[in-house]
Design an enzyme around this catalytic site. Sequence first.
Site, short mmCIF file in Angstrom:
data_model
loop_
_atom_site.label_atom_id
_atom_site.label_comp_id
_atom_site.label_asym_id
_atom_site.label_seq_id
_atom_site.Cartn_x
_atom_site.Cartn_y
_atom_site.Cartn_z
N TYR A 1 10.87 4.99 12.19
CA TYR A 1 9.76 5.91 11.99
C TYR A 1 10.02 7.23 12.71
CZ TYR A 1 7.38 1.64 10.48
OH TYR A 1 7.04 0.48 9.83
N ARG B 1 11.16 -0.19 9.18
CA ARG B 1 11.76 -0.62 10.44
C ARG B 1 13.18 -1.14 10.25
NH1 ARG B 1 6.64 -4.13 12.37
NH2 ARG B 1 6.61 -4.45 10.11
N ILE C 1 0.82 -1.20 0.00
CA ILE C 1 0.00 0.00 0.00
C ILE C 1 0.86 1.26 0.00
CG2 ILE C 1 -0.26 0.22 2.51
CD1 ILE C 1 -3.09 0.67 -0.01
N ALA C 2 2.01 1.21 0.68
CA ALA C 2 2.93 2.34 0.68
C ALA C 2 3.45 2.61 -0.72
CB ALA C 2 4.09 2.08 1.64
N HIS D 1 -1.44 1.60 13.29
CA HIS D 1 -1.90 2.91 12.83
C HIS D 1 -1.98 3.93 13.97
CE1 HIS D 1 -3.95 1.38 8.88
NE2 HIS D 1 -2.64 1.18 8.91
N LYS E 1 -6.74 3.39 5.93
CA LYS E 1 -7.86 2.70 6.59
C LYS E 1 -7.42 1.28 6.97
CE LYS E 1 -8.65 -0.24 3.22
NZ LYS E 1 -8.52 -1.70 3.45
#
Length: 327
Positions: free
Chosen positions: A58, A37, A15-16, A79, A97
């Site tokens: 992060y 990470r 998705i990234a 999230h 989402k």
Amino acid sequence: MTRIIRWGILGTGRIARDFAAGLRATPDAVLAAVASRSDEGAQACAAQFDVPRAFGSYEALVDCPDVDIVYIATPHPMHAANALLALRAGKAVLCEKPFAMNRREAGEIVALARAKNLFLMEAMWTRFMPALAEVRRIIASGEIGTVTQLHADFGFSATPDPAHRVNDPALGGGALLDLGIYPLSIACALLGRVETVQAQAIMGETGVDLTTAFTMRHAGGTLSICSCSLRARAPSELVVSGTRGSVRMHRMFHMTESVTVDLLDGPSRTISTPWLGNGYTHEAIAAGQCLRDGLLEHPDMTHDDTLAIMGLLDTIRRQIGLRYPSD
């Protein structure tokens, strides 16, 4: 000159990378940094998309002064922690989402964004696609009459591997959070506030839902009938029906490039609704414009919308017996 929005992406999974591809087609936007990470994961993603900065943590990305807004693309249970991390560092946030694992977590995120006067939005790309805008226009025009109901489903045949994330409760697996949130969110966007919801599900051996169906009664007196499945290749269409006809968003309704209107007293017609880039571009444009305009939320995906949806997901999960470690 138009302000360039500098994006950072937390996470380097599918998705990234899809969102990174969408940014390539987003006007006045640059992907300034990515974080994983591990240094190796970050470097690989940065090389693929020609990103100037790659971070192996992060924390390093949210502290980067060359990032205006952070897109959260990590697994579902991360999230909330990742959004809070970015907000505490003073960054605007677009969170994939499901926004969080439950209403409690979502409330904490929204409260912090409001306290720090930072932009925050759930990345529900359906709400910014041209097809939804056209459906809204058709409904508002009165062409299909008074709207009485909506049907929406989303399903595919996923792997039965119990170790895969879609079947793993520790990773927020199950049909509802991965797929059901799409028909739920778009039903709320089109029909408004939900008064009651009733759900049933077929549960899998790992404890997540494999197929879930739910009906919602909306404040305007309309009904939505929604379903999702990890075990069925469903039509994945959405139909809004009224007293004079219906409008249909075709297969994979959240990314359809056309809608069809069928009327009682006329021929059907199909309207083209092409989208930019790979579809993610539209939500990136919307978020970027909010930053330029100094808005803290987008009118088409407000904080209250997100909190209401998370509350509905909690209610559905209670009804079907779906629990996660974060509960």
